[in-house]
Every structure is written in C-alpha cells, then in structure tokens.
Design a protein around this motif. Structure first.
Motif, short mmCIF file in Angstrom:
data_model
loop_
_atom_site.label_atom_id
_atom_site.label_comp_id
_atom_site.label_asym_id
_atom_site.label_seq_id
_atom_site.Cartn_x
_atom_site.Cartn_y
_atom_site.Cartn_z
N VAL A 1 0.86 -1.19 0.00
CA VAL A 1 0.00 0.00 0.00
C VAL A 1 0.89 1.24 0.00
O VAL A 1 1.91 1.27 0.69
CB VAL A 1 -0.91 0.00 1.25
N ASP A 2 0.50 2.27 -0.75
CA ASP A 2 1.22 3.54 -0.67
C ASP A 2 1.15 4.04 0.77
O ASP A 2 0.05 4.18 1.32
CB ASP A 2 0.60 4.56 -1.62
N PRO A 3 2.28 4.30 1.41
CA PRO A 3 2.24 4.57 2.86
C PRO A 3 1.51 5.85 3.24
O PRO A 3 0.93 5.92 4.33
CB PRO A 3 3.72 4.63 3.25
N ALA B 1 -3.81 8.00 4.85
CA ALA B 1 -4.88 8.99 4.70
C ALA B 1 -6.24 8.31 4.54
O ALA B 1 -7.24 8.76 5.10
CB ALA B 1 -4.59 9.90 3.50
N LYS B 2 -6.29 7.21 3.78
CA LYS B 2 -7.54 6.48 3.62
C LYS B 2 -7.95 5.87 4.95
O LYS B 2 -9.14 5.89 5.32
CB LYS B 2 -7.38 5.39 2.55
N ALA B 3 -6.98 5.34 5.70
CA ALA B 3 -7.30 4.79 7.02
C ALA B 3 -7.87 5.87 7.92
O ALA B 3 -8.86 5.65 8.64
CB ALA B 3 -6.05 4.16 7.64
N ALA B 4 -7.27 7.05 7.91
CA ALA B 4 -7.77 8.15 8.73
C ALA B 4 -9.19 8.53 8.34
O ALA B 4 -10.02 8.88 9.20
CB ALA B 4 -6.84 9.36 8.61
N PRO C 1 13.20 -0.95 6.91
CA PRO C 1 12.73 0.09 5.98
C PRO C 1 11.20 0.11 5.85
O PRO C 1 10.62 1.19 5.65
CB PRO C 1 13.39 -0.29 4.65
N LEU C 2 10.56 -1.04 5.97
CA LEU C 2 9.10 -1.06 5.89
C LEU C 2 8.49 -0.38 7.11
O LEU C 2 7.52 0.37 6.99
CB LEU C 2 8.60 -2.51 5.82
N PHE C 3 9.06 -0.63 8.29
CA PHE C 3 8.56 0.01 9.50
C PHE C 3 8.73 1.54 9.40
O PHE C 3 7.83 2.30 9.76
CB PHE C 3 9.30 -0.50 10.74
N THR C 4 9.90 1.95 8.90
CA THR C 4 10.18 3.39 8.79
C THR C 4 9.22 4.06 7.82
O THR C 4 8.69 5.15 8.10
CB THR C 4 11.64 3.60 8.34
N LYS C 5 8.99 3.43 6.67
CA LYS C 5 8.08 4.00 5.68
C LYS C 5 6.65 4.07 6.19
O LYS C 5 5.93 5.04 5.96
CB LYS C 5 8.12 3.19 4.38
#
Length: 276
Positions: free
Chosen positions: A125-127, A132-135, A189-193
C-alpha cells in the motif's frame, strides 16, 4: 529472513510492474497460503482491540482472512479488502465479508471503523495514501496497526535455502542470508516508511512500534508446505522451486526432521486524532 524485495525510494515503471506481479503471485495457491502461513500473536490482537473505541475492524490486504478470523474470534466484526479476487474468494468461504479492491482505490461508502489493520500487507500500500484512507474511515481514537511476522531460520536451513535459490535465480532480488539481525534489517525500511506515511497525514498521534517474540516448531513437511508461499519462491518455475525445496528438506532431515523457528511480530501503530 526477508521474504520481500528490497525497498526503493522511487520505482521505475519496470520495478512497479515487478512489484505488482509479485503482489499478485500469492494468490496462485490461495489454499496453501491459508493453510501454511503463520498466524499472529493473540496478545497483539487483544492489544489492538483493547486500544480501539469499538469492535469494527477493516482488514487491509486481508488475503485469505488469516488475521481477520483472529479478530473475529476476539469478538470483532471484520470487513476485508484485498486486490486479489482469488484470495478474497477464499476469505469469504472462510467466513469474512471481503471486497476486491486496492486499498487506495477502495470506496468506503460512508462506513466507519474502530481499527484498520494490515497483516503482512502494508508494504503493498502507498504509505501516505494508505494512512490517509485509514484516517478517513477511522472513528476518533480508532487505531491503525500494520504488522509483520519476521522469522529467523536456523543457520543450516537458511544456508540451504540461500544456496538453492542462488543456483536457480542467481540474479534474484532477495537477500536470503541467515541471522536474526539481518532478518530484522530487511524489514526496518518497511517500518520506517509506514511510520513516515502515518506522520505525513497529520491525522494520527505519534506512531509506536510493538514487538512480540515467539517461536514455532516446524516439521519438515510443514515448512516445505509453507515455503512455496514466500515471495522468494512464488514466481519460480516448478522445477526450480522443487530444487530449492529438495535442498532445504535435506538440511531439515539432517537436523532430525524438524526445527524451531524464532519469530518476531512487529506492529507499527497509531491512534486517529480528532475528527478532521
């Protein structure tokens, strides 16, 4: 041991096609995926539920519904969203209402949720767009939680895996080295993004990382059943995959026919602020 391609700050069109093809490859054997893939720690599920204002959960990239069923067992009502119709069909068959769409393009139609979760899926998913969609769909105080299972194979098994993979795919993008720190490094890197995307929306509190360490005993057959569902193997030809499995099977036989896998489940999570 990472099972994901290296992250790049910017993907070329070819990289994007490869990324999409890899994402779609997991549905080629959805029943095996559901049967063999590990579940998530009950303590993590309980903590997400306890930290949410209610029991309505949206499961992003739900796949066959592995995490969704765990949240249902914890008393939640779950809607799954997944871009792969094959995975979504199996998720429905196992009792989770599931819609087929990429999360960024999914239309919530005015529906709201108390938690948005993503098990082993948020890297597709685009981070920023995803956060934003989750929000948009989370109620105030609702929680976004993206989590991953990071595993460390015993050195003998990891080395057999890496050697077999290098033989059949010498130019493959996967780092199959052994070692706990190398395994976790592949996921950092996934966690950071994920955390950066959450912060960029300005709609959540400060992201946190939750970690749960656990272990699972695998027989030879159980691990060889799971291996074809890993990103490193989903797009190999059958004979190439069989060569890798044969080498790993021999290594497990040398260990007495089974081994204990060390897992760390890491969640990147934040609560929705205000009503903005």
């Amino acid at each position: 041991m990472p099972t994901l391609p290296p992250e790049r700050a910017h993907r070329s069109p070819r990289d994007s096609r490869d990324h999409q093809q890899l994402a779609e490859s997991f549905g080629t054997d959805a029943e095996r995926y559901d049967r063999a893939r590990p579940r998530y720690p009950a303590a993590l599920v309980d903590r997400i539920v306890a930290g949410s204002p209610g029991r309505g959960v949206l499961d992003v990239g739900c796949g066959t519904g592995i995490a969704a069923r765990q949240f249902q067992a914890a008393g939640c009502t779950v809607l799954g969203v997944d871009p792969d119709a094959r995975m979504a069909d199996l998720s429905r068959r196992f009792g989770t209402e599931t819609e087929v769409a990429a999360f960024e393009a999914w239309e919530p139609a005015g529906r709201g949720y108390d938690a948005v979760v993503a098990g082993q899926a948020w890297h597709w998913v685009d981070p920023v767009a995803g956060a934003a969609k989750a929000a948009r769909v989370l109620r105030p105080g609702g929680r976004l939680a993206a989590f991953w299972n990071v595993f460390q194979l015993p050195p003998e098994v990891a080395e057999a895996f890496a050697a077999g993979y290098r033989r059949v795919a010498p130019h493959g993008p996967f780092d199959l080295g052994a070692g706990a720190e190398r395994a976790m490094d592949g996921y950092r890197p996934l966690f950071t993004k994920a955390a950066a995307g959450i912060r960029e929306t300005g709609l959540f509190g400060e992201p946190e990382q939750w970690r749960y360490d656990w272990a699972w005993r695998y027989t030879r057959d159980a691990w060889l059943d799971q291996m074809p569902t890993l990103g490193a193997l989903t797009r190999l030809a059958p004979d190439e995959r069989a060569e890798v499995l044969d080498g790993v099977g021999a290594a497990i036989d040398a260990l007495g026919g089974g081994f204990t896998m060390s897992y760390a489940t890491v969640a990147v999570t934040a609560a929705r602020t205000g009503a903005g």
